[in-house]
Design a protein around this motif. Structure first.
Motif, PDB file in Angstrom:
ATOM      1  N   LEU A 126      25.363  -3.100  78.956  1.00  0.00           N
ATOM      2  CA  LEU A 126      25.577  -4.203  79.874  1.00  0.00           C
ATOM      3  C   LEU A 126      24.625  -4.136  80.928  1.00  0.00           C
ATOM      4  N   HIS A 127      24.305  -2.775  81.335  1.00  0.00           N
ATOM      5  CA  HIS A 127      23.387  -2.650  82.607  1.00  0.00           C
ATOM      6  C   HIS A 127      21.946  -3.069  82.085  1.00  0.00           C
ATOM      7  N   LYS A 128      21.577  -2.747  81.013  1.00  0.00           N
ATOM      8  CA  LYS A 128      20.034  -2.885  80.395  1.00  0.00           C
ATOM      9  C   LYS A 128      20.101  -4.475  79.988  1.00  0.00           C
ATOM     10  N   GLY A 129      20.807  -5.014  79.652  1.00  0.00           N
ATOM     11  CA  GLY A 129      21.207  -6.375  79.288  1.00  0.00           C
ATOM     12  C   GLY A 129      20.945  -7.302  80.667  1.00  0.00           C
ATOM     13  N   THR A 130      21.910  -6.828  81.398  1.00  0.00           N
ATOM     14  CA  THR A 130      21.700  -7.640  82.753  1.00  0.00           C
ATOM     15  C   THR A 130      20.510  -7.446  83.453  1.00  0.00           C
ATOM     16  N   ARG A 131      19.840  -6.356  83.138  1.00  0.00           N
ATOM     17  CA  ARG A 131      18.647  -6.185  83.981  1.00  0.00           C
ATOM     18  C   ARG A 131      17.464  -6.927  83.290  1.00  0.00           C
ATOM     19  N   TYR A 132      17.563  -7.233  82.154  1.00  0.00           N
ATOM     20  CA  TYR A 132      16.665  -7.915  81.163  1.00  0.00           C
ATOM     21  C   TYR A 132      16.681  -9.280  81.792  1.00  0.00           C
ATOM     22  N   ILE A 133      17.803  -9.756  81.605  1.00  0.00           N
ATOM     23  CA  ILE A 133      18.071 -11.165  82.174  1.00  0.00           C
ATOM     24  C   ILE A 133      17.743 -11.262  83.483  1.00  0.00           C
ATOM     25  N   GLU A 134      18.130 -10.683  84.258  1.00  0.00           N
ATOM     26  CA  GLU A 134      17.520 -10.699  85.904  1.00  0.00           C
ATOM     27  C   GLU A 134      15.842 -10.850  85.982  1.00  0.00           C
ATOM     28  N   ARG A 135      15.245 -10.100  85.148  1.00  0.00           N
ATOM     29  CA  ARG A 135      13.876  -9.638  85.136  1.00  0.00           C
ATOM     30  C   ARG A 135      12.895 -10.588  84.432  1.00  0.00           C
ATOM     31  N   ASN A 136      13.892 -11.449  83.499  1.00  0.00           N
ATOM     32  CA  ASN A 136      12.819 -12.400  82.556  1.00  0.00           C
ATOM     33  C   ASN A 136      13.388 -13.566  82.240  1.00  0.00           C
ATOM     34  N   THR A 137      14.386 -14.070  83.071  1.00  0.00           N
ATOM     35  CA  THR A 137      14.807 -15.409  83.045  1.00  0.00           C
ATOM     36  C   THR A 137      13.692 -16.506  83.566  1.00  0.00           C
ATOM     37  N   GLU A 138      13.222 -16.040  84.818  1.00  0.00           N
ATOM     38  CA  GLU A 138      12.474 -17.023  85.459  1.00  0.00           C
ATOM     39  C   GLU A 138      11.121 -17.343  84.501  1.00  0.00           C
ATOM     40  N   MET A 139      10.706 -15.904  84.118  1.00  0.00           N
ATOM     41  CA  MET A 139       9.378 -16.130  83.063  1.00  0.00           C
ATOM     42  C   MET A 139       9.604 -17.019  82.138  1.00  0.00           C
ATOM     43  N   ILE A 140      10.897 -16.884  81.151  1.00  0.00           N
ATOM     44  CA  ILE A 140      11.145 -17.381  80.063  1.00  0.00           C
ATOM     45  C   ILE A 140      11.352 -19.100  80.404  1.00  0.00           C
ATOM     46  N   ILE A 141      12.266 -19.289  81.120  1.00  0.00           N
ATOM     47  CA  ILE A 141      12.427 -20.749  81.271  1.00  0.00           C
ATOM     48  C   ILE A 141      11.253 -21.430  81.778  1.00  0.00           C
ATOM     49  N   GLY A 142      10.379 -20.690  82.718  1.00  0.00           N
ATOM     50  CA  GLY A 142       9.169 -20.960  83.503  1.00  0.00           C
ATOM     51  C   GLY A 142       8.027 -21.105  82.274  1.00  0.00           C
ATOM     52  N   LYS A 143       8.068 -20.794  81.275  1.00  0.00           N
ATOM     53  CA  LYS A 143       7.165 -20.731  80.442  1.00  0.00           C
ATOM     54  C   LYS A 143       7.158 -21.934  79.463  1.00  0.00           C
TER      55      LYS A 143
END
Length: 878
Positions: A126-143
């Protein structure tokens, strides 16, 4: 050039045996679903279903524990995401085509995080997944944002819905202000979609209800039974064959048909469920075999491939598709068209009616036309099936025109592949380059387009196939480069490289020869075939440009009597090289088959030189020809048969010698000669008109004074199309010709070379047109589509804006609260399990976070599972 893939033959064969053991293609008939990629998103939704016999909150447990276990075992632990990790690149490397794939991974990761939060387990994951979401959401939806200024419909619906659900379960994510703005935009887009679309829409293959698991409950809660239960599939009890939507439907209705579907699904797919179920099992088998063959590995899996095709062929018959629901028809058409193409390529007797049934199905056509991108792979495979068209197959002609028009309208992210299919017909593509295209295409192992992404073959298998195919391709490249060096030395040895006139086509000739042949033939006889092609080019230029009529006559007579001692200059150089080629070919045949064919070879070459001399005489005297006279001589002077027959004699079993005699050629050979001549004429008529030479296009125009040049071109194209269909039938149907199959393959390869040379332009005479293809075929390493490391968003520091995102549920337009750090407030760190931290303000902590929210614990049993909704209907939504 040394490649990381280049290896010895022993190393390659060891790898082949290793991967064959791992793939176990022979098991595909027993367990076809094991060859389909599981979906983390759908598996997560099944894991969220609560056991029916739960008595109270203290006893909540998952109905499908194996699905929850799968989530725990299948996270990318390096990056923290869930998804088909072996099948995707990440944002940093994917380019324009990677955006939607990363969106799929993001939504899958959100679903898995929600599932873990619901059952209060897997704290580390859960910790790893949440960290991935927080660190990459901006990049992914901004791409990614499409040409209409919006995000993909499926992502808008999924991401917003599951983000709301995550917030309901107490999951909060820290995003930047820019990311918050983009998420706001997604919610507003969802609001527009919901206003615009109906829950169930016959015009939309994937209507809103197919995304039931992430829809706001207010859309259906009043008429739950009518809307959901009546939409269940009458055959399997699913909701649009979607495991995630059906899981949601069951949680809402506890419908027994839904439960039976889900239980059957988990039984069939114990190692993660796919995006779609059920699937056409023959489609899975054929797709795996197609991938193996198309990437150049067919020779290693010959027995397994034949076993699969024989099994499919035994049950190959026209289906009663009239009673099939639309949800099944797409897979059926996909399977039928793929089966037709593969079975026909392997010599089986199959009828176009086996898949052209869709032409008379108005509902199927309506769905194809309204949902082109959803049915893209179906349309593409129907189009590919029409490549193998025989005379009189009008259904195939109609199907080709119909699907071609649909492909032109496609807005698929795989535009490069579509453009290639439309611009370069299969008959004009060379095997070796086709293999590379399939290896490098990330969608080559896609089965269908589902509601969020491609449904793919299992990456654990497809990645092994791709890995082996890349190594095999580059091993062959190394072999070809060495042979090209040897061929170049031969050209120099016989004085052909510096002869001083004409086209120097050593590399072109070798490239075209070996890339068109099956590898086994290419490595045995490709260099010899290339020698013939090089000499034909030089001799043809000698007759067209340099030699006096006396020189041409002397050379032709020398070839006819096979005595060149009296020749001088260019004629002597050409004859000596020709004699070396014929001797090598005859000696090779004598060694392999104990047969002497030297007289036949000399006669074939003599016939070719005579045709060149005849054309030179016609040009010199201005002779008036009939079309029949021109074709009779021109089909010889193009010299396609000269190469095809010479190499066919070296095949096993041996080519029938009676069909090496002039006037007694097999129909396949004759058709090859005519097609090659007319293809050349279409692209050379302008040059030959300037030189005062005869050409079939010009001859037809001359014989029909009222026509324009375009009319004559269309006439010749029509003849080629007719002869091409005849040729295809003779090559692929055993009863049409008694030539051995390897000899037919040689003729097909030779035809494909001429089709490639003269596909819309004269590539052979250009000094640049084929350079890129030559580089790809012989020199450039393969760009294997593998997962690469993502460049994460930097962690927030004390100088950054800091935000927390609580969404107000049951609202189409969310109220997203933003909080920025003020200088007067100090930032505090709230520590969570395994060192996960995020920054918030003291004031924000006091006013926004739930005081009762406990930090995540490593031991999951210290907290009770969180029911998703108190309602008896739905432990799931808002």
């Amino acid at each position: 050039m040394k490649s990381s893939y280049a290896s010895s033959s022993d190393d390659l064969h060891a790898l082949v045996n290793e991967i064959k053991r791992e793939i176990q293609l022979s098991n595909i008939n027993l367990d076809p679903y094991s060859f389909v990629s599981p979906s983390a998103y759908d598996t997560a939704w099944l894991s969220m279903i609560e056991e029916e016999n739960n008595v109270g909150d203290d006893e909540l447990k998952p109905m499908f524990q194996d699905c929850l276990d799968w989530i725990m075992c299948n996270q990318n632990m390096r990056e923290g995401f869930w998804g088909n990790s072996g099948s995707y690149t990440t944002v940093a490397d994917a380019g324009d085509e990677g955006g939607e794939e990363d969106m799929y991974i993001l939504s899958s990761t959100l679903a898995c995080v929600v599932a873990l939060q619901k059952w209060n387990t897997g704290c580390f994951h859960l910790h790893k997944g949440t960290r991935y979401i927080e660190r990459n959401t901006e990049m992914i939806i901004g791409k990614y944002i499409n040409g209409e200024g919006s995000y993909p419909r499926w992502f808008v619906i999924k991401f917003t819905g599951i983000l709301e659900l995550a917030q309901q379960l107490g999951l909060h994510f820290v995003f930047s202000s820019r990311c918050i703005d983009m998420i706001k935009g997604l919610f507003y887009q969802r609001q527009e979609i919901i206003k615009r679309e109906k829950l169930v829409d016959d015009c939309n293959y994937k209507p809103l209800l197919a995304y039931l698991e992430v829809l706001p409950s207010k859309l259906y809660v009043k008429n739950q039974e009518d809307i959901i239960v009546k939409s269940l599939d009458s055959i399997d009890g699913s909701l649009f064959q979607s495991p995630s939507a059906t899981a949601s439907a069951f949680m809402l209705t506890r419908n027994k048909k839904c439960l039976a579907y889900l239980q059957n699904l988990v039984q069939k797919c114990p190692n993660g469920v796919p995006q779609k179920y059920p699937l056409n099992e023959d489609l899975i088998k054929l797709s795996m075999v197609n991938l193996i063959e198309s990437t150049g590995l067919g020779e290693f899996f010959g027995i397994e491939i034949e076993h699969v095709l024989e099994q499919v062929y035994r049950h190959y018959e026209e289906k009663d598709v009239e009673r099939m629901p639309m949800s099944y028809l797409a897979d059926q058409l996909h399977k039928d068209s793929l089966a037709f193409r593969m079975l026909r390529m392997h010599g089986r007797d199959v009828s176009p009616r086996s898949f052209c049934w869709f032409l008379n199905d108005q509902e199927m056509r309506y769905q194809l036309e309204r949902n082109i991108d959803s049915f893209l792979l179906v349309i593409l495979n129907v189009y590919r099936a029409t490549d193998l068209m025989f005379p009189g197959e009008h259904d195939l002609e109609e199907a080709r025109e119909y699907t071609r028009n649909l492909l032109k309208k496609s807005r698929s992210i795989n535009e490069k592949m579509i453009a290639h299919e439309l611009s370069t017909p299969w008959i004009a593509r060379l095997k070796h380059l086709d293999h590379r295209m399939w290896i490098e295409d990330k969608n080559s192992y896609a089965l269908s387009v589902e509601k969020a992404s491609f449904l793919r073959l299992n990456s654990s298998y497809s990645n092994k196939v791709t890995h082996l195919a890349a190594k095999t391709f580059e091993f062959r490249q190394a072999k070809y480069r060495r042979e090209l060096e040897e061929l170049t030395m031969w050209v120099k040895k016989w004085g052909l490289s510096d002869i001083g006139f004409g086209r120097e086509k050593t590399t072109y000739s070798y490239f075209a020869t070996v890339t068109s042949l099956p590898y086994e033939y290419a490595i045995k006889f490709g260099k010899l075939a290339a020698k013939s092609a090089i000499l034909i080019t030089i001799a043809d230029d000698f007759f067209d440009e340099v030699g006096s009529f006396n020189d041409l006559e002397a050379l032709t007579k020398a070839v006819l009597r096979w005595e060149g001692e009296e020749l001088k200059g260019y004629g002597k150089i050409i004859f000596r090289a020709l004699d070396d080629i014929v001797r090598e070919t005859a000696n090779t045949c004598r060694t392999h088959h104990k047969t002497d064919i030297i007289v036949h070879l000399r006669n074939i070459w003599g016939e070719t030189f005579e045709s060149w001399l005849r054309e030179a005489e016609w040009s010199k005297k201005g002779h008036t020809l009939t079309m029949e006279e021109y074709i009779r001589n021109g089909m010889i002077s193009i010299a396609a048969h000269t190469i095809a027959l010479s190499i066919s004699c070296l095949m096993e079993p041996c080519f029938p010698q009676n069909k090496l005699k002039q006037g007694n050629y097999d129909n396949i050979t004759t058709l090859l000669m005519i097609i090659s001549r007319l293809l050349n004429d279409l692209q050379s008529y302008q040059k030959e008109q300037e030189q005062g030479k005869i050409n079939s296009v010009l001859l037809h125009l001359k014989n029909h004074p009222g026509l324009e040049i375009e009319d004559s071109i269309a006439h010749i194209e029509k003849i080629i199309d007719s002869k091409r269909k005849e040729f295809m039938e003779h090559v692929l149907v055993d009863e049409q010709s008694d030539l051995p199959k390897p000899c037919k393959e040689i003729h097909m390869s030779c035809c494909k070379v001429f089709e490639m040379f003269f596909n819309k332009k004269n590539r052979y005479d250009s000094n640049t047109e084929m350079l890129q293809d030559i580089k790809k075929a012989l020199y450039d390493p393969v760009n294997v589509y593998e997962l690469s490391e993502i460049e994460p968003m930097p962690l927030m520091t004390h100088g950054d804006d800091i935000m927390i995102l609580p969404l107000l549920l049951n609202s189409l337009a969310p109220n997203i609260l933003e909080f920025k750090r003020k200088d007067e407030y100090g930032a505090m760190k709230t520590s969570m399990c395994l060192g996960r931290t995020y920054s918030v303000h003291k004031r924000v902590m006091a006013s926004q976070l739930d005081d009762q929210q406990k930090p995540l614990k490593i031991v999951a049993s210290q907290r009770k599972p969180v029911p998703m909704m108190p309602s008896i209907f739905a432990p799931c939504f808002y």
